[in-house]
Scaffold this active site. Sequence first.
Site, short mmCIF file in Angstrom:
data_model
loop_
_atom_site.label_atom_id
_atom_site.label_comp_id
_atom_site.label_asym_id
_atom_site.label_seq_id
_atom_site.Cartn_x
_atom_site.Cartn_y
_atom_site.Cartn_z
CG HIS A 62 3.59 -1.06 3.24
ND1 HIS A 62 3.64 -0.36 2.15
CD2 HIS A 62 2.18 -1.24 3.11
CE1 HIS A 62 2.72 0.07 1.51
NE2 HIS A 62 1.73 -0.46 1.95
CD GLU A 65 -0.72 -3.59 4.05
OE1 GLU A 65 -1.52 -3.07 2.92
OE2 GLU A 65 -0.21 -2.87 4.58
CG HIS A 66 1.38 -4.39 -0.67
ND1 HIS A 66 0.40 -4.01 -1.44
CD2 HIS A 66 1.60 -3.46 0.02
CE1 HIS A 66 0.10 -2.85 -1.23
NE2 HIS A 66 0.77 -2.53 -0.09
#
Length: 105
Positions: A62, A65-66
């Site tokens: 995650h 992803e950012h």
Amino acid sequence: RSGNEMDILKGKTDKREYKYLQLENKLKVMLIHDPDTTKSATALGVLAGQNLDPRDHPGIAHFCEHMLFMGTKKYPGENEFDDYLSKNAGFSNAYTDNHLTNYYL
């Protein structure tokens, strides 16, 4: 036809054109042309989700992803790419699932 392409099955009334190919880096791509639209879009699915996070680094998929759109050679500023998209009536988003991270524009 090269070994990196395949035939796409579609319905008789489907006016879209499809092309599948595999790039030299093994990335598989499907291109779709729709003559009835004035918009464009792209999506990229990466087979790396939260289930692949190392035990000592939960949340790393995650986090990655950012980080993807946080700056590139062409758009080095933190939100420069998103600003470019916004000025051109576009947007980006992403999500991390158990086995997949998906990015779309």
